[in-house]
Motif scaffolding. Structure first.
Motif, PDB file in Angstrom:
ATOM      1  N   LEU A  78     -28.201  17.018  39.642  1.00  0.00           N
ATOM      2  CA  LEU A  78     -29.579  16.741  40.029  1.00  0.00           C
ATOM      3  C   LEU A  78     -29.670  16.090  41.403  1.00  0.00           C
ATOM      4  CD1 LEU A  78     -32.555  16.730  39.334  1.00  0.00           C
ATOM      5  CD2 LEU A  78     -32.213  14.591  38.075  1.00  0.00           C
ATOM      6  N   ALA A  79     -28.712  15.244  41.746  1.00  0.00           N
ATOM      7  CA  ALA A  79     -28.768  14.535  43.020  1.00  0.00           C
ATOM      8  C   ALA A  79     -28.570  15.462  44.210  1.00  0.00           C
ATOM      9  CB  ALA A  79     -27.706  13.433  43.057  1.00  0.00           C
ATOM     10  N   GLN A 111     -36.915  13.921  36.815  1.00  0.00           N
ATOM     11  CA  GLN A 111     -36.399  12.681  36.240  1.00  0.00           C
ATOM     12  C   GLN A 111     -37.416  12.054  35.285  1.00  0.00           C
ATOM     13  OE1 GLN A 111     -34.816  10.820  40.121  1.00  0.00           O
ATOM     14  NE2 GLN A 111     -33.552   9.930  38.531  1.00  0.00           N
ATOM     15  N   LEU A 112     -38.693  12.077  35.695  1.00  0.00           N
ATOM     16  CA  LEU A 112     -39.740  11.532  34.832  1.00  0.00           C
ATOM     17  C   LEU A 112     -39.830  12.330  33.533  1.00  0.00           C
ATOM     18  CD1 LEU A 112     -42.549  10.843  37.456  1.00  0.00           C
ATOM     19  CD2 LEU A 112     -41.198   9.132  36.234  1.00  0.00           C
ATOM     20  N   ARG A 113     -39.734  13.662  33.656  1.00  0.00           N
ATOM     21  CA  ARG A 113     -39.823  14.519  32.480  1.00  0.00           C
ATOM     22  C   ARG A 113     -38.683  14.230  31.501  1.00  0.00           C
ATOM     23  NH1 ARG A 113     -42.547  16.927  28.576  1.00  0.00           N
ATOM     24  NH2 ARG A 113     -41.723  18.964  27.974  1.00  0.00           N
ATOM     25  N   ILE A 114     -37.478  14.079  32.020  1.00  0.00           N
ATOM     26  CA  ILE A 114     -36.317  13.813  31.164  1.00  0.00           C
ATOM     27  C   ILE A 114     -36.491  12.475  30.449  1.00  0.00           C
ATOM     28  CG2 ILE A 114     -33.839  13.360  31.161  1.00  0.00           C
ATOM     29  CD1 ILE A 114     -33.644  15.328  33.546  1.00  0.00           C
ATOM     30  N   ALA A 115     -36.943  11.456  31.210  1.00  0.00           N
ATOM     31  CA  ALA A 115     -37.141  10.134  30.611  1.00  0.00           C
ATOM     32  C   ALA A 115     -38.263  10.170  29.583  1.00  0.00           C
ATOM     33  CB  ALA A 115     -37.451   9.112  31.702  1.00  0.00           C
ATOM     34  N   ARG A 123     -43.756   5.076  29.889  1.00  0.00           N
ATOM     35  CA  ARG A 123     -44.325   5.038  31.245  1.00  0.00           C
ATOM     36  C   ARG A 123     -44.089   6.361  31.954  1.00  0.00           C
ATOM     37  NH1 ARG A 123     -41.858   4.305  35.846  1.00  0.00           N
ATOM     38  NH2 ARG A 123     -39.952   3.552  34.847  1.00  0.00           N
ATOM     39  N   GLU A 124     -42.872   6.898  31.808  1.00  0.00           N
ATOM     40  CA  GLU A 124     -42.541   8.155  32.468  1.00  0.00           C
ATOM     41  C   GLU A 124     -43.401   9.317  31.972  1.00  0.00           C
ATOM     42  OE1 GLU A 124     -39.009   5.451  32.573  1.00  0.00           O
ATOM     43  OE2 GLU A 124     -40.350   6.190  31.010  1.00  0.00           O
ATOM     44  N   HIS A 125     -43.800   9.264  30.702  1.00  0.00           N
ATOM     45  CA  HIS A 125     -44.655  10.313  30.135  1.00  0.00           C
ATOM     46  C   HIS A 125     -45.959  10.413  30.922  1.00  0.00           C
ATOM     47  CE1 HIS A 125     -46.923  12.616  27.131  1.00  0.00           C
ATOM     48  NE2 HIS A 125     -47.869  11.706  27.272  1.00  0.00           N
ATOM     49  N   TYR A 126     -46.605   9.291  31.130  1.00  0.00           N
ATOM     50  CA  TYR A 126     -47.881   9.285  31.841  1.00  0.00           C
ATOM     51  C   TYR A 126     -47.691   9.654  33.316  1.00  0.00           C
ATOM     52  CZ  TYR A 126     -49.789   6.940  27.729  1.00  0.00           C
ATOM     53  OH  TYR A 126     -50.182   6.644  26.451  1.00  0.00           O
ATOM     54  N   GLU A 127     -46.633   9.134  33.926  1.00  0.00           N
ATOM     55  CA  GLU A 127     -46.414   9.400  35.350  1.00  0.00           C
ATOM     56  C   GLU A 127     -46.073  10.863  35.597  1.00  0.00           C
ATOM     57  OE1 GLU A 127     -43.507   6.535  36.540  1.00  0.00           O
ATOM     58  OE2 GLU A 127     -44.880   4.828  36.310  1.00  0.00           O
ATOM     59  N   PHE A 128     -45.316  11.470  34.681  1.00  0.00           N
ATOM     60  CA  PHE A 128     -44.980  12.889  34.836  1.00  0.00           C
ATOM     61  C   PHE A 128     -46.241  13.737  34.788  1.00  0.00           C
ATOM     62  CE2 PHE A 128     -44.346  16.933  32.584  1.00  0.00           C
ATOM     63  CZ  PHE A 128     -43.593  17.604  33.536  1.00  0.00           C
TER      64      PHE A 128
END
Length: 283
Positions: A78-79, A111-115, A123-128
């Motif tokens: 990913l990086a 990254q947000l989706r995976i988290a 938090r990542e759910h909403y941000e994604f």
């Protein structure tokens, strides 16, 4: 979210050296030929010898092959994955590149989706979902101001479209595939927190004539590339941006421009304010 740039170098990616590959090829060839040609070491010491040229050609082709293996390994990380390689990594988690979306933004959303897959309501759910709703959302920050309530703060690229984008995000977060039952959700647009910079630049004798303009452009690019709603911006970061080749020293005659640590409150995002670069001459 993990800062991918802080990860150690992956072991699967080999450090390449043409000289090391050539030396190994010469050593192997010499060992095989020495019983039949005792003078092989002297022959291999002659750079113009055809055998040496053949080994150099072999070493170069092996270098290219190993570099291709390295590229293939990076394409699965990913990086390092870019372009369509990154698209395929994202597809594993049901994420598609948005029109005009950069690799860096797609990497952040992935990254947000995976988290977010760990459990809904993170938090990542909403941000994604916020970043996926519109490419105008440069960054999103979800917080819980009080129990049972979620606030999603948006950093919108074009403030003229801020309210339209806010509505798009609100609709996306209230859709059946995103809305958490029993949670009061609100979406707001963050406002810029201008950071004024007054820096005195001491140049080296080899500094280019347009150094001051280059530094102004670097500051603009640095703030334009920020992709997170940080809680503060350190003066040391500004110094890092300004301290390039041709700059001997950077100091700040105004202790408040910028502050040692400029706080960024909830509902704000860092923005470049008034910039004054003072030419302090040559060291």
């Amino acid at each position: 979210m993990i800062d991918l740039q802080t990860l150690p170098a992956p072991r699967v990616v080999e450090e390449l050296s043409f000289e090391a590959i050539l030396a190994a090829a010469k050593a192997d060839f010499a060992e095989r030929m020495r019983p039949h040609l005792p003078a092989i070491d002297d022959i291999l010491a002659l750079e113009s010898d055809p055998v040496v040229k053949l080994l150099e050609s072999h070493a170069y082709r092996e270098l290219l092959f190993r570099a291709r293996v390295n590229d293939a390994a990076r394409a699965h990380l990913l990086a390092f994955a870019t372009g369509t390689d990154l698209d395929h990594l994202a597809a594993l988690f049901g994420v598609q590149r948005m029109p005009g979306e950069t690799d860096e933004r797609l990497r952040t959303r992935l990254q947000l989706r995976i988290a977010a897959l760990g459990a809904q309501g993170t938090r990542e759910h909403y941000e994604f979902h916020a970043m996926t709703a519109s490419p105008q959302v440069r960054a999103a920050q979800a917080s819980q101001p009080q129990p049972g309530c979620v606030l999603v703060m948006l950093w919108v690229t074009d403030q003229a479209q801020a309210q339209a984008v806010r509505q798009l995000v609100a609709d996306a977060l209230n859709a059946d595939n995103a809305r958490m039952l029993g949670v009061a959700l609100s979406v707001a647009v963050a406002v810029p927190r201008p950071i004024a910079i007054t820096a005195r630049i001491t140049r080296t004798r080899s500094a280019p004539a347009n150094l001051m303009q280059q530094l102004a452009d670097r500051l603009t690019a640095a703030f334009a590339s920020m992709g997170t709603m940080a809680t503060s911006v350190a003066r040391s970061y500004i110094t890092t941006v300004l301290h390039v080749e041709g700059v001997h020293a950077v100091d700040y005659p105004d202790a408040a421009a910028p502050q040692q640590l400029t706080p960024i409150a909830v509902g704000e995002y860092p923005a470049l304010g008034a910039v004054q670069l003072i030419d302090a001459g040559v060291v």
